[in-house]
Design a protein around this motif. Structure first.
Motif, PDB file in Angstrom:
ATOM      1  N   ILE A 203      -9.599  -0.942  -3.410  1.00 50.67           N
ATOM      2  CA  ILE A 203      -9.386  -0.004  -2.298  1.00 50.67           C
ATOM      3  C   ILE A 203      -8.324   1.017  -2.710  1.00 50.67           C
ATOM      4  CG2 ILE A 203      -8.570   0.218   0.095  1.00 50.67           C
ATOM      5  CD1 ILE A 203      -9.491  -2.699   0.553  1.00 50.67           C
TER       6      ILE A 203
ATOM      7  N   THR B  14      -6.413   3.131   4.477  1.00 48.46           N
ATOM      8  CA  THR B  14      -6.298   1.931   3.630  1.00 48.46           C
ATOM      9  C   THR B  14      -6.394   0.674   4.501  1.00 48.46           C
ATOM     10  OG1 THR B  14      -4.822   3.245   2.256  1.00 48.46           O
ATOM     11  CG2 THR B  14      -4.897   0.891   1.787  1.00 48.46           C
TER      12      THR B  14
ATOM     13  N   HIS C 291      -9.935  -0.090   5.521  1.00 47.11           N
ATOM     14  CA  HIS C 291     -10.705  -0.724   4.435  1.00 47.11           C
ATOM     15  C   HIS C 291     -10.307  -2.199   4.253  1.00 47.11           C
ATOM     16  CE1 HIS C 291     -12.584   3.002   3.504  1.00 47.11           C
ATOM     17  NE2 HIS C 291     -11.474   3.582   3.086  1.00 47.11           N
TER      18      HIS C 291
ATOM     19  N   SER D 130      -2.118   5.822   5.200  1.00 41.92           N
ATOM     20  CA  SER D 130      -2.177   4.349   5.265  1.00 41.92           C
ATOM     21  C   SER D 130      -3.221   3.852   6.274  1.00 41.92           C
ATOM     22  CB  SER D 130      -0.798   3.780   5.589  1.00 41.92           C
ATOM     23  OG  SER D 130      -0.327   4.345   6.788  1.00 41.92           O
TER      24      SER D 130
ATOM     25  N   ILE E 184       0.844  -1.208   0.000  1.00 38.39           N
ATOM     26  CA  ILE E 184       0.000   0.000   0.000  1.00 38.39           C
ATOM     27  C   ILE E 184       0.876   1.254   0.000  1.00 38.39           C
ATOM     28  CG2 ILE E 184      -1.800  -1.234   1.303  1.00 38.39           C
ATOM     29  CD1 ILE E 184      -1.085   0.595   3.723  1.00 38.39           C
ATOM     30  N   THR E 185       0.274   2.369  -0.383  1.00 41.01           N
ATOM     31  CA  THR E 185       1.015   3.637  -0.358  1.00 41.01           C
ATOM     32  C   THR E 185       1.172   4.092   1.094  1.00 41.01           C
ATOM     33  OG1 THR E 185      -1.055   4.831  -0.562  1.00 41.01           O
ATOM     34  CG2 THR E 185       0.176   4.470  -2.585  1.00 41.01           C
TER      35      THR E 185
ATOM     36  N   GLY F 137      -5.269   3.237  -2.531  1.00 42.17           N
ATOM     37  CA  GLY F 137      -4.084   3.076  -1.672  1.00 42.17           C
ATOM     38  C   GLY F 137      -3.470   1.699  -1.792  1.00 42.17           C
ATOM     39  N   VAL F 138      -4.266   0.712  -2.260  1.00 40.21           N
ATOM     40  CA  VAL F 138      -3.702  -0.628  -2.472  1.00 40.21           C
ATOM     41  C   VAL F 138      -3.000  -0.637  -3.827  1.00 40.21           C
ATOM     42  CG1 VAL F 138      -4.250  -3.063  -2.938  1.00 40.21           C
ATOM     43  CG2 VAL F 138      -5.309  -1.887  -0.995  1.00 40.21           C
TER      44      VAL F 138
END
Ligand code: 5RP
Length: 225
Positions: A192, A142, A145, A139, A134-135, A194-195
């Motif tokens: 999602i 993210t 989620h 975070s 992820i970013t 950010g993934v």
């Protein structure tokens, strides 16, 4: 001989003169790269692309010619380990944190050879925590989620600090325990924001799984021969 090494040495036996080879990451891939290094020393001419900075360094130490994937049109074969494989050939990868580059290279390869020891062959995926890249930005959202999809997520750490991938991102290890439909879960995870990528590898890209056994045998499971 170690079951990982047995599977690795069998899987690299398909490499031929002139091929472009994707080099995986992790301890099983280490054995494979060592073997390829020996083959190169004996005169085999190949080009390689690496799925992690660690594998790239190892390949260069062994005088395996490593190219930037940007300059490569196609990859003949990729060899890599896995954390779990089901009988249909779906995989969990990313225990070593290199899943993004590994998945890009596996998808680009004409053949994808997976090397595991017998302990990694499971009826259903999910006992091994699924790595999700992820970013770093926002975070916490993210991760919230990810949790809503039914897992217990944990931000990967090394020596107390966040683990940072070769791409400058974070890894969340998601404990699902049982993954009934890997393809569906992969899609849901990637929706999602950010993934970046998940460690779920579809059976559609796997050519064969090479399973090494402690008793000294290797079985090839053809998935898409
Ligand atoms: C790295 C990976 C590895 O292939 C996977 O974790 C298996 O590692 P090992 O061969 O050390 O058991 O996906 O991102």
């Amino acid at each position: 001989m170690d079951a990982k090494r047995l599977s690795a040495e069998k899987a690299v036996g398909y490499i031929r003169e002139g091929m472009t080879v994707g080099l995986g990451s992790g301890s099983t891939a280490y054995y494979a790269i060592q073997k390829i290094g020996e083959m190169v020393k004996q005169g085999l001419k190949i080009k390689a692309v690496a799925t992690s900075l660690k594998s790239e360094r190892l390949a260069k130490q062994l005088s395996i010619p490593v190219c930037d994937p940007f300059h490569i049109d196609s990859i003949d074969i990729a060899i890599d380990g896995a954390d779990e494989a089901d009988p249909k050939g779906n995989l969990i990868k990313g225990g070593g944190g290199s899943l993004l580059r590994e998945k890009i290279i596996a998808y680009a390869s004409k053949r994808f050879h997976v090397m595991i020891d017998e302990s990694k062959l499971v009826d259903r995926l999910g006992k091994f925590p699924l790595a999700v890249e992820i970013t770093p930005f926002a975070s916490a959202f993210t991760i919230k989620h990810l949790k809503a999809l039914g897992c217990n997520p944990g931000l990967r750490k090394t020596n107390g600090d966040n683990y940072i991938t070769d791409n400058g991102n974070l890894i969340v290890d998601c404990r699902f325990e049982d993954i009934g439909d890997p393809a569906w879960l992969d899609v849901k995870l990637k929706m999602i924001p950010g993934v970046i990528e998940t460690g779920l590898f579809s059976n559609k890209i796997v050519t064969s799984i090479f399973v090494g056994y402690q008793r000294g045998e290797v079985k090839e499971i053809p998935v898409n021969p």
